[in-house]
Design a protein around this motif. Structure first.
Motif, PDB file in Angstrom:
ATOM      1  N   ILE A 160       3.031  -0.410 -13.728  1.00  0.00           N
ATOM      2  CA  ILE A 160       2.768  -0.461 -15.164  1.00  0.00           C
ATOM      3  C   ILE A 160       4.050  -0.056 -15.886  1.00  0.00           C
ATOM      4  O   ILE A 160       4.410   1.120 -15.901  1.00  0.00           O
ATOM      5  N   LEU A 161       4.751  -1.013 -16.442  1.00  0.00           N
ATOM      6  CA  LEU A 161       6.026  -0.779 -17.121  1.00  0.00           C
ATOM      7  C   LEU A 161       6.981   0.053 -16.259  1.00  0.00           C
ATOM      8  O   LEU A 161       7.649   0.953 -16.744  1.00  0.00           O
ATOM      9  N   GLY A 162       7.006  -0.245 -14.964  1.00  0.00           N
ATOM     10  CA  GLY A 162       7.862   0.481 -14.038  1.00  0.00           C
ATOM     11  C   GLY A 162       8.658  -0.458 -13.157  1.00  0.00           C
ATOM     12  O   GLY A 162       8.388  -1.664 -13.084  1.00  0.00           O
ATOM     13  N   LEU A 163       9.623   0.098 -12.472  1.00  0.00           N
ATOM     14  CA  LEU A 163      10.492  -0.693 -11.614  1.00  0.00           C
ATOM     15  C   LEU A 163       9.808  -1.167 -10.335  1.00  0.00           C
ATOM     16  O   LEU A 163      10.267  -2.137  -9.725  1.00  0.00           O
ATOM     17  N   ASP A 164       8.744  -0.517  -9.916  1.00  0.00           N
ATOM     18  CA  ASP A 164       8.080  -0.926  -8.676  1.00  0.00           C
ATOM     19  C   ASP A 164       7.621  -2.382  -8.722  1.00  0.00           C
ATOM     20  O   ASP A 164       7.684  -3.087  -7.718  1.00  0.00           O
ATOM     21  N   ARG A 165       7.180  -2.841  -9.871  1.00  0.00           N
ATOM     22  CA  ARG A 165       6.757  -4.237 -10.004  1.00  0.00           C
ATOM     23  C   ARG A 165       7.926  -5.168  -9.678  1.00  0.00           C
ATOM     24  O   ARG A 165       7.772  -6.158  -8.963  1.00  0.00           O
ATOM     25  N   ARG A 166       9.104  -4.857 -10.181  1.00  0.00           N
ATOM     26  CA  ARG A 166      10.293  -5.685  -9.922  1.00  0.00           C
ATOM     27  C   ARG A 166      10.750  -5.559  -8.469  1.00  0.00           C
ATOM     28  O   ARG A 166      11.147  -6.540  -7.854  1.00  0.00           O
ATOM     29  N   ILE A 167      10.694  -4.341  -7.938  1.00  0.00           N
ATOM     30  CA  ILE A 167      11.109  -4.131  -6.548  1.00  0.00           C
ATOM     31  C   ILE A 167      10.198  -4.917  -5.610  1.00  0.00           C
ATOM     32  O   ILE A 167      10.665  -5.566  -4.674  1.00  0.00           O
ATOM     33  N   GLU A 168       8.899  -4.867  -5.857  1.00  0.00           N
ATOM     34  CA  GLU A 168       7.942  -5.580  -4.999  1.00  0.00           C
ATOM     35  C   GLU A 168       8.144  -7.092  -5.044  1.00  0.00           C
ATOM     36  O   GLU A 168       7.930  -7.780  -4.049  1.00  0.00           O
ATOM     37  N   ALA A 169       8.570  -7.601  -6.182  1.00  0.00           N
ATOM     38  CA  ALA A 169       8.747  -9.045  -6.341  1.00  0.00           C
ATOM     39  C   ALA A 169      10.106  -9.536  -5.826  1.00  0.00           C
ATOM     40  O   ALA A 169      10.308 -10.752  -5.691  1.00  0.00           O
ATOM     41  N   TYR A 170      11.026  -8.625  -5.540  1.00  0.00           N
ATOM     42  CA  TYR A 170      12.349  -9.003  -5.049  1.00  0.00           C
ATOM     43  C   TYR A 170      12.189  -9.851  -3.786  1.00  0.00           C
ATOM     44  O   TYR A 170      11.439  -9.499  -2.880  1.00  0.00           O
ATOM     45  N   GLU A 171      12.869 -10.962  -3.748  1.00  0.00           N
ATOM     46  CA  GLU A 171      12.698 -11.892  -2.630  1.00  0.00           C
ATOM     47  C   GLU A 171      13.798 -11.749  -1.592  1.00  0.00           C
ATOM     48  O   GLU A 171      14.974 -11.644  -1.918  1.00  0.00           O
ATOM     49  N   ILE A 172      13.358 -11.775  -0.342  1.00  0.00           N
ATOM     50  CA  ILE A 172      14.269 -11.813   0.801  1.00  0.00           C
ATOM     51  C   ILE A 172      13.928 -13.080   1.570  1.00  0.00           C
ATOM     52  O   ILE A 172      12.790 -13.249   2.026  1.00  0.00           O
ATOM     53  N   ASP A 173      14.884 -13.970   1.682  1.00  0.00           N
ATOM     54  CA  ASP A 173      14.656 -15.281   2.322  1.00  0.00           C
ATOM     55  C   ASP A 173      13.491 -16.018   1.676  1.00  0.00           C
ATOM     56  O   ASP A 173      12.684 -16.649   2.354  1.00  0.00           O
ATOM     57  N   GLY A 174      13.360 -15.908   0.359  1.00  0.00           N
ATOM     58  CA  GLY A 174      12.323 -16.611  -0.384  1.00  0.00           C
ATOM     59  C   GLY A 174      10.941 -15.985  -0.303  1.00  0.00           C
ATOM     60  O   GLY A 174       9.977 -16.553  -0.791  1.00  0.00           O
ATOM     61  N   VAL A 175      10.834 -14.811   0.295  1.00  0.00           N
ATOM     62  CA  VAL A 175       9.541 -14.141   0.438  1.00  0.00           C
ATOM     63  C   VAL A 175       9.601 -12.820  -0.332  1.00  0.00           C
ATOM     64  O   VAL A 175      10.526 -12.035  -0.140  1.00  0.00           O
ATOM     65  N   PRO A 176       8.608 -12.567  -1.212  1.00  0.00           N
ATOM     66  CA  PRO A 176       8.597 -11.294  -1.932  1.00  0.00           C
ATOM     67  C   PRO A 176       8.606 -10.108  -0.963  1.00  0.00           C
ATOM     68  O   PRO A 176       7.975 -10.144   0.096  1.00  0.00           O
ATOM     69  N   LEU A 177       9.333  -9.069  -1.330  1.00  0.00           N
ATOM     70  CA  LEU A 177       9.538  -7.898  -0.489  1.00  0.00           C
ATOM     71  C   LEU A 177       8.229  -7.337   0.063  1.00  0.00           C
ATOM     72  O   LEU A 177       8.118  -7.034   1.255  1.00  0.00           O
ATOM     73  N   LEU A 178       7.225  -7.216  -0.790  1.00  0.00           N
ATOM     74  CA  LEU A 178       5.958  -6.628  -0.368  1.00  0.00           C
ATOM     75  C   LEU A 178       5.212  -7.522   0.618  1.00  0.00           C
ATOM     76  O   LEU A 178       4.492  -7.033   1.480  1.00  0.00           O
ATOM     77  N   GLU A 179       5.385  -8.830   0.506  1.00  0.00           N
ATOM     78  CA  GLU A 179       4.771  -9.737   1.483  1.00  0.00           C
ATOM     79  C   GLU A 179       5.497  -9.655   2.815  1.00  0.00           C
ATOM     80  O   GLU A 179       4.877  -9.717   3.874  1.00  0.00           O
ATOM     81  N   LYS A 180       6.812  -9.546   2.752  1.00  0.00           N
ATOM     82  CA  LYS A 180       7.619  -9.480   3.976  1.00  0.00           C
ATOM     83  C   LYS A 180       7.412  -8.144   4.696  1.00  0.00           C
ATOM     84  O   LYS A 180       7.369  -8.097   5.921  1.00  0.00           O
ATOM     85  N   TYR A 181       7.292  -7.068   3.928  1.00  0.00           N
ATOM     86  CA  TYR A 181       7.106  -5.723   4.489  1.00  0.00           C
ATOM     87  C   TYR A 181       5.905  -5.058   3.824  1.00  0.00           C
ATOM     88  O   TYR A 181       6.053  -4.206   2.940  1.00  0.00           O
ATOM     89  N   PRO A 182       4.680  -5.413   4.229  1.00  0.00           N
ATOM     90  CA  PRO A 182       3.479  -4.899   3.551  1.00  0.00           C
ATOM     91  C   PRO A 182       3.328  -3.379   3.600  1.00  0.00           C
ATOM     92  O   PRO A 182       2.698  -2.804   2.721  1.00  0.00           O
ATOM     93  N   LYS A 183       3.937  -2.714   4.566  1.00  0.00           N
ATOM     94  CA  LYS A 183       3.812  -1.260   4.648  1.00  0.00           C
ATOM     95  C   LYS A 183       4.530  -0.569   3.495  1.00  0.00           C
ATOM     96  O   LYS A 183       4.278   0.591   3.213  1.00  0.00           O
ATOM     97  N   LEU A 184       5.414  -1.288   2.798  1.00  0.00           N
ATOM     98  CA  LEU A 184       6.076  -0.706   1.619  1.00  0.00           C
ATOM     99  C   LEU A 184       5.083  -0.410   0.507  1.00  0.00           C
ATOM    100  O   LEU A 184       5.381   0.334  -0.413  1.00  0.00           O
ATOM    101  N   ASP A 185       3.879  -0.983   0.598  1.00  0.00           N
ATOM    102  CA  ASP A 185       2.838  -0.706  -0.393  1.00  0.00           C
ATOM    103  C   ASP A 185       2.469   0.778  -0.408  1.00  0.00           C
ATOM    104  O   ASP A 185       1.933   1.271  -1.378  1.00  0.00           O
ATOM    105  N   TYR A 186       2.792   1.494   0.681  1.00  0.00           N
ATOM    106  CA  TYR A 186       2.506   2.927   0.744  1.00  0.00           C
ATOM    107  C   TYR A 186       3.498   3.750  -0.060  1.00  0.00           C
ATOM    108  O   TYR A 186       3.224   4.911  -0.381  1.00  0.00           O
ATOM    109  N   VAL A 187       4.677   3.203  -0.383  1.00  0.00           N
ATOM    110  CA  VAL A 187       5.666   3.954  -1.152  1.00  0.00           C
ATOM    111  C   VAL A 187       5.910   3.363  -2.536  1.00  0.00           C
ATOM    112  O   VAL A 187       6.320   4.058  -3.441  1.00  0.00           O
ATOM    113  N   LEU A 188       5.650   2.065  -2.677  1.00  0.00           N
ATOM    114  CA  LEU A 188       5.822   1.396  -3.970  1.00  0.00           C
ATOM    115  C   LEU A 188       4.469   1.317  -4.662  1.00  0.00           C
ATOM    116  O   LEU A 188       3.431   1.328  -4.032  1.00  0.00           O
ATOM    117  N   GLY A 189       4.499   1.160  -5.973  1.00  0.00           N
ATOM    118  CA  GLY A 189       3.233   0.931  -6.669  1.00  0.00           C
ATOM    119  C   GLY A 189       2.913   1.952  -7.694  1.00  0.00           C
ATOM    120  O   GLY A 189       3.395   2.970  -7.880  1.00  0.00           O
TER     121      GLY A 189
END
Length: 189
Positions: A160-189
């Motif tokens: 909510i108006l934070g950087l986590d939304r942008r970090i999660e959407a950052y793409e690596i090899d065309g895949v959003p970070l959170l999709e590529k590394y779902p365990k990051l959901d425990y630290v981001l959000g």
């Protein structure tokens, strides 16, 4: 008695724990309140940590040795050991002010919010036992702040108006970070 059927979706949340499922419907203003909680705790912790760092000479030794020894604290001996152990006091003297500052900054900018909120809740749990006072019951301000941190984490306040939304959407090899590394959901959000 009529029962309201809620489907999981916008403004609806549910969780099952131990076979018990709870459901709720958030008000449309809930995001603003979650944001307010995140910013309030971020400011409080950043300010507290910054003032300790700027004033210099923060020492937890006396607090650890003496504060927990009052009012029948169940962990008085543990706190006394911490206060009497020089290397532990040295770690706490750095961890408390810098931890407060980093947790506060993380919450203020909305980055690594779940990680920051976890450590904030952990610090508040330690303060709860360090400041043990049950004259008016088991719930005090430290306990309430611990629950605020947990709520901030649970509601993904960094999105909510934070950087986590942008970090999660950052793409690596065309895949959003959170999709590529779902365990990051425990630290981001």
């Amino acid at each position: 008695m009529a029962t309201e059927k809620m489907t999981v979706g916008s403004n609806v949340f549910e969780s099952t724990l131990g076979g018990l499922t709870v459901r709720g419907r958030a008000h449309s203003l809930s995001a603003w309140f979650v944001l307010a909680l995140r910013l309030m705790m971020g400011y409080a912790f950043a300010y507290s940590g910054l003032t300790k760092i700027m004033e210099g000479g923060f020492s937890a030794g006396g607090y650890l040795t003496h504060s927990a020894a009052t009012n029948g604290n169940p962990f008085a001996d543990v706190f006394a050991w911490m206060g009497a152990t020089p290397w532990f006091v040295d770690i706490v003297n750095v961890a408390v002010p810098w931890g407060e500052l980093l947790i506060g900054i993380g919450l203020l900018v909305g980055a690594l919010v779940r990680l920051a909120a976890f450590f904030g809740a952990f610090m508040m749990l330690l303060f709860y036992f360090g400041n043990w006072e049950i004259t008016h019951g088991l719930i005090n301000g430290d306990f309430a702040y611990m629950l605020v941190f947990l709520a901030v984490a649970a509601f993904g306040a960094g999105r909510i108006l934070g950087l986590d939304r942008r970090i999660e959407a950052y793409e690596i090899d065309g895949v959003p970070l959170l999709e590529k590394y779902p365990k990051l959901d425990y630290v981001l959000g």
